[in-house]
Design a protein around this motif. Structure first.
Motif, PDB file in Angstrom:
ATOM      1  N   ALA A   1       0.854  -1.190   0.000  1.00 24.16           N
ATOM      2  CA  ALA A   1       0.000   0.000   0.000  1.00 24.16           C
ATOM      3  C   ALA A   1       0.888   1.237   0.000  1.00 24.16           C
ATOM      4  O   ALA A   1       1.979   1.217   0.583  1.00 24.16           O
ATOM      5  N   THR A   2       0.427   2.311  -0.636  1.00 19.31           N
ATOM      6  CA  THR A   2       1.255   3.513  -0.782  1.00 19.31           C
ATOM      7  C   THR A   2       0.482   4.765  -0.408  1.00 19.31           C
ATOM      8  O   THR A   2      -0.637   4.979  -0.890  1.00 19.31           O
ATOM      9  N   LEU A   3       1.086   5.581   0.452  1.00 21.91           N
ATOM     10  CA  LEU A   3       0.602   6.941   0.691  1.00 21.91           C
ATOM     11  C   LEU A   3       1.532   7.858  -0.078  1.00 21.91           C
ATOM     12  O   LEU A   3       2.720   7.963   0.229  1.00 21.91           O
ATOM     13  N   PHE A   4       1.004   8.505  -1.101  1.00 21.37           N
ATOM     14  CA  PHE A   4       1.802   9.275  -2.054  1.00 21.37           C
ATOM     15  C   PHE A   4       1.577  10.762  -1.784  1.00 21.37           C
ATOM     16  O   PHE A   4       0.489  11.291  -2.008  1.00 21.37           O
ATOM     17  N   ILE A   5       2.611  11.421  -1.271  1.00 23.70           N
ATOM     18  CA  ILE A   5       2.520  12.852  -0.955  1.00 23.70           C
ATOM     19  C   ILE A   5       2.919  13.652  -2.191  1.00 23.70           C
ATOM     20  O   ILE A   5       3.998  13.444  -2.759  1.00 23.70           O
ATOM     21  N   THR A   6       2.064  14.587  -2.617  1.00 19.40           N
ATOM     22  CA  THR A   6       2.383  15.380  -3.800  1.00 19.40           C
ATOM     23  C   THR A   6       1.607  16.695  -3.788  1.00 19.40           C
ATOM     24  O   THR A   6       0.555  16.804  -3.169  1.00 19.40           O
ATOM     25  N   HIS A   7       2.158  17.688  -4.476  1.00 22.61           N
ATOM     26  CA  HIS A   7       1.419  18.928  -4.707  1.00 22.61           C
ATOM     27  C   HIS A   7       0.812  18.932  -6.104  1.00 22.61           C
ATOM     28  O   HIS A   7       0.111  19.876  -6.477  1.00 22.61           O
ATOM     29  N   ASP A   8       1.075  17.871  -6.879  1.00 27.49           N
ATOM     30  CA  ASP A   8       0.670  17.794  -8.284  1.00 27.49           C
ATOM     31  C   ASP A   8      -0.638  17.013  -8.400  1.00 27.49           C
ATOM     32  O   ASP A   8      -0.645  15.784  -8.388  1.00 27.49           O
ATOM     33  N   LEU A   9      -1.749  17.724  -8.517  1.00 33.37           N
ATOM     34  CA  LEU A   9      -3.048  17.078  -8.592  1.00 33.37           C
ATOM     35  C   LEU A   9      -3.212  16.282  -9.888  1.00 33.37           C
ATOM     36  O   LEU A   9      -3.874  15.240  -9.903  1.00 33.37           O
ATOM     37  N   ALA A  10      -2.588  16.752 -10.962  1.00 35.45           N
ATOM     38  CA  ALA A  10      -2.671  16.025 -12.229  1.00 35.45           C
ATOM     39  C   ALA A  10      -1.994  14.665 -12.111  1.00 35.45           C
ATOM     40  O   ALA A  10      -2.507  13.650 -12.594  1.00 35.45           O
ATOM     41  N   LEU A  11      -0.839  14.622 -11.462  1.00 32.93           N
ATOM     42  CA  LEU A  11      -0.137  13.364 -11.245  1.00 32.93           C
ATOM     43  C   LEU A  11      -0.969  12.436 -10.361  1.00 32.93           C
ATOM     44  O   LEU A  11      -1.087  11.235 -10.627  1.00 32.93           O
ATOM     45  N   ALA A  12      -1.559  12.987  -9.308  1.00 31.21           N
ATOM     46  CA  ALA A  12      -2.397  12.175  -8.429  1.00 31.21           C
ATOM     47  C   ALA A  12      -3.571  11.566  -9.190  1.00 31.21           C
ATOM     48  O   ALA A  12      -3.972  10.425  -8.928  1.00 31.21           O
ATOM     49  N   GLY A  13      -4.097  12.314 -10.147  1.00 32.47           N
ATOM     50  CA  GLY A  13      -5.260  11.842 -10.888  1.00 32.47           C
ATOM     51  C   GLY A  13      -4.981  10.624 -11.742  1.00 32.47           C
ATOM     52  O   GLY A  13      -5.860   9.781 -11.930  1.00 32.47           O
ATOM     53  N   VAL A  14      -3.763  10.500 -12.276  1.00 29.77           N
ATOM     54  CA  VAL A  14      -3.441   9.365 -13.150  1.00 29.77           C
ATOM     55  C   VAL A  14      -2.770   8.230 -12.386  1.00 29.77           C
ATOM     56  O   VAL A  14      -2.656   7.120 -12.897  1.00 29.77           O
ATOM     57  N   PHE A  15      -2.334   8.481 -11.155  1.00 23.81           N
ATOM     58  CA  PHE A  15      -1.532   7.514 -10.425  1.00 23.81           C
ATOM     59  C   PHE A  15      -2.278   6.891  -9.258  1.00 23.81           C
ATOM     60  O   PHE A  15      -2.116   5.699  -8.964  1.00 23.81           O
ATOM     61  N   ALA A  16      -3.116   7.659  -8.585  1.00 26.52           N
ATOM     62  CA  ALA A  16      -3.705   7.224  -7.320  1.00 26.52           C
ATOM     63  C   ALA A  16      -5.095   6.616  -7.504  1.00 26.52           C
ATOM     64  O   ALA A  16      -5.811   6.916  -8.469  1.00 26.52           O
ATOM     65  N   ASP A  17      -5.469   5.765  -6.552  1.00 22.54           N
ATOM     66  CA  ASP A  17      -6.835   5.240  -6.487  1.00 22.54           C
ATOM     67  C   ASP A  17      -7.751   6.241  -5.799  1.00 22.54           C
ATOM     68  O   ASP A  17      -8.886   6.450  -6.221  1.00 22.54           O
ATOM     69  N   ARG A  18      -7.267   6.834  -4.716  1.00 24.51           N
ATOM     70  CA  ARG A  18      -8.020   7.845  -3.982  1.00 24.51           C
ATOM     71  C   ARG A  18      -7.151   9.074  -3.772  1.00 24.51           C
ATOM     72  O   ARG A  18      -5.925   8.997  -3.739  1.00 24.51           O
ATOM     73  N   VAL A  19      -7.828  10.213  -3.611  1.00 22.92           N
ATOM     74  CA  VAL A  19      -7.153  11.484  -3.371  1.00 22.92           C
ATOM     75  C   VAL A  19      -7.734  12.110  -2.112  1.00 22.92           C
ATOM     76  O   VAL A  19      -8.961  12.147  -1.926  1.00 22.92           O
ATOM     77  N   ALA A  20      -6.841  12.587  -1.236  1.00 25.75           N
ATOM     78  CA  ALA A  20      -7.247  13.369  -0.069  1.00 25.75           C
ATOM     79  C   ALA A  20      -6.599  14.740  -0.190  1.00 25.75           C
ATOM     80  O   ALA A  20      -5.376  14.840  -0.352  1.00 25.75           O
ATOM     81  N   VAL A  21      -7.399  15.791  -0.152  1.00 26.13           N
ATOM     82  CA  VAL A  21      -6.910  17.163  -0.325  1.00 26.13           C
ATOM     83  C   VAL A  21      -6.737  17.798   1.047  1.00 26.13           C
ATOM     84  O   VAL A  21      -7.698  17.869   1.838  1.00 26.13           O
ATOM     85  N   LEU A  22      -5.536  18.251   1.322  1.00 25.99           N
ATOM     86  CA  LEU A  22      -5.202  18.813   2.634  1.00 25.99           C
ATOM     87  C   LEU A  22      -5.076  20.322   2.533  1.00 25.99           C
ATOM     88  O   LEU A  22      -4.445  20.849   1.606  1.00 25.99           O
ATOM     89  N   TYR A  23      -5.680  21.019   3.483  1.00 23.23           N
ATOM     90  CA  TYR A  23      -5.537  22.474   3.554  1.00 23.23           C
ATOM     91  C   TYR A  23      -5.255  22.870   4.996  1.00 23.23           C
ATOM     92  O   TYR A  23      -6.092  22.662   5.888  1.00 23.23           O
ATOM     93  N   LEU A  24      -4.080  23.419   5.232  1.00 19.94           N
ATOM     94  CA  LEU A  24      -3.667  23.911   6.536  1.00 19.94           C
ATOM     95  C   LEU A  24      -3.961  22.910   7.662  1.00 19.94           C
ATOM     96  O   LEU A  24      -4.595  23.222   8.659  1.00 19.94           O
ATOM     97  N   GLY A  25      -3.493  21.677   7.450  1.00 17.53           N
ATOM     98  CA  GLY A  25      -3.577  20.673   8.501  1.00 17.53           C
ATOM     99  C   GLY A  25      -4.861  19.898   8.588  1.00 17.53           C
ATOM    100  O   GLY A  25      -5.003  19.045   9.462  1.00 17.53           O
ATOM    101  N   ARG A  26      -5.819  20.163   7.678  1.00 14.60           N
ATOM    102  CA  ARG A  26      -7.090  19.438   7.698  1.00 14.60           C
ATOM    103  C   ARG A  26      -7.421  18.922   6.301  1.00 14.60           C
ATOM    104  O   ARG A  26      -7.164  19.607   5.303  1.00 14.60           O
ATOM    105  N   ILE A  27      -7.996  17.733   6.238  1.00 14.90           N
ATOM    106  CA  ILE A  27      -8.479  17.213   4.959  1.00 14.90           C
ATOM    107  C   ILE A  27      -9.813  17.872   4.638  1.00 14.90           C
ATOM    108  O   ILE A  27     -10.754  17.811   5.432  1.00 14.90           O
ATOM    109  N   VAL A  28      -9.889  18.510   3.476  1.00 18.67           N
ATOM    110  CA  VAL A  28     -11.118  19.212   3.088  1.00 18.67           C
ATOM    111  C   VAL A  28     -11.924  18.428   2.065  1.00 18.67           C
ATOM    112  O   VAL A  28     -13.108  18.720   1.851  1.00 18.67           O
ATOM    113  N   GLU A  29     -11.286  17.442   1.420  1.00 19.29           N
ATOM    114  CA  GLU A  29     -12.023  16.611   0.463  1.00 19.29           C
ATOM    115  C   GLU A  29     -11.286  15.291   0.290  1.00 19.29           C
ATOM    116  O   GLU A  29     -10.056  15.240   0.282  1.00 19.29           O
ATOM    117  N   GLU A  30     -12.056  14.224   0.136  1.00 18.69           N
ATOM    118  CA  GLU A  30     -11.472  12.898  -0.046  1.00 18.69           C
ATOM    119  C   GLU A  30     -12.428  12.038  -0.840  1.00 18.69           C
ATOM    120  O   GLU A  30     -13.654  12.126  -0.678  1.00 18.69           O
TER     121      GLU A  30
END
Length: 344
Positions: free
Chosen positions: A209-238
């Motif tokens: 299993a992989t937790l992939f840290i990135t600032h590149d949303l385009a890369l996350a879109g083609v690589f990840a199964d799920r995306v969690a969006v973090l803003y100032l220490g809190r997840i705002v969308e997943e």
């Protein structure tokens, strides 16, 4: 997502003491993160620089201590484990750091870098067996034949080769969770593609299993199964990657999606919609004001006349009533339909 839970982060908070003149404050780098990673799953944690992504990764790895909350890997709570027991458990979770030039000893050989972890976590192997396992790991990460790089010192290798050695060192001990902190951000485009292919291939062969840290949303879109969006220490969308990027439900995610590169021609050219432009800077992490942390920069907040609720109540991360996918969760007081009507 089906499959066993490999990593479970609950109410994770990491606060750092900072001083403002004579006043002692707390910087809330991570402030209540809940996240689950399943077997063979790739979860991308995305957001702007300074939002707390790397602090989450380091807290999972026990490189920084959690102020509150818990981190479990393979069903074992590792939050407060120390000493020999923590060292034994580290075999289950390994990390790939952002900069392979700083993360690896420049004068060690590639085989020595990989064999170091084997010496710690698989002491039953003799030196010959460790070297054989190290060569196998190097080849599994695309360094073929391994003999061509095994005895070369790290400072003689390219950036892409160094990152492959770092991946081999992490995977040689057969972890269940791989935490990859911006593993391709220091590489050019062609090398990025090679590293991503390696990670995808290893997921298929080793069930990691992989937790992939990135600032590149385009890369996350083609690589990840799920995306969690973090803003100032809190997840705002997943949610599922295709759903989060194709149908963003939070104003911050909409802003990130709006600046993703899109071809000027071809079948994807139509994806460029109206952009949501953010103004101002992220609020100070030492600010203890109640309410939504995104409110000062939120265009919907301004369009609706700055509702008092945004200043007094922290929005819960939950599935909005008009979301087509129950796994798609958003932390916003207003449904996506209202956002699109006011921001488009």
């Amino acid at each position: 997502m089906t499959g066993a839970v490999i990593a479970e982060i609950r109410n994770l908070r990491v606060h750092f003491p900072v001083r403002n003149g004579r006043k002692q404050l707390l910087a809330r780098a991570v402030d209540g993160v809940d996240l689950v990673v399943h077997e063979r799953e790739i979860v991308a944690l995305v957001g702007e620089s300074g939002c707390g992504k790397t602090t989450v990764a380091r807290a999972i790895m026990r490189l920084v201590e959690a102020t509150e909350g818990s981190v479990s890997v393979g069903g074992v709570d590792i939050t407060h484990v120390r000493g020999r027991e923590l060292r034994r458990l580290r075999r289950m979770f390994q990390m790939i750091f952002q900069d392979p030039f700083d993360a690896l000893p420049a004068t060690a050989t590639a085989a020595e870098v990989v064999a170091e972890g084997l010496a710690i976590h698989r002491p039953e192997l003799d030196p010959g067996a460790r070297r054989a396992a190290a060569l196998s790991a190097l080849e599994s990460c695309g360094l073929q034949p391994a003999s061509s790089v095994a005895d070369r010192r790290m400072f003689t290798l390219s950036g892409g080769q160094r990152q492959r050695v770092a991946i081999a060192a992490a995977l040689a001990v057969e972890p269940r969770l791989l935490v990859a902190d911006e593993p391709v951000s220091m590489l050019d485009v062609s090398l990025r593609a090679g590293i991503i292919r390696v990670l995808l291939d290893l997921r298929e062969r080793l069930d990691v299993a992989t937790l992939f840290i990135t600032h590149d949303l385009a890369l996350a879109g083609v690589f990840a199964d799920r995306v969690a969006v973090l803003y100032l220490g809190r997840i705002v969308e997943e949610g599922p990657a295709a759903e989060v990027i194709g149908n963003p439900a939070h104003p911050y995610t909409r802003a990130l999606v709006g600046v993703m590169p899109v071809p000027r021609s071809g079948p994807d050219a139509h994806r460029r919609g109206p952009r949501t432009l953010l103004t101002g800077e992220p609020p100070n992490a030492t600010d203890t004001s109640p309410g939504c942390r995104f409110a000062p920069r939120c265009p919907l907040h301004r369009e609706l006349g700055e509702p008092q609720r945004c200043h007094t109540e922290i929005p819960a991360l939950q599935s909005p009533p008009d979301a087509p996918d129950a796994e798609h969760r958003v932390a916003c007081h207003f449904p996506p339909s209202l956002q699109k009507e006011n921001i488009s």
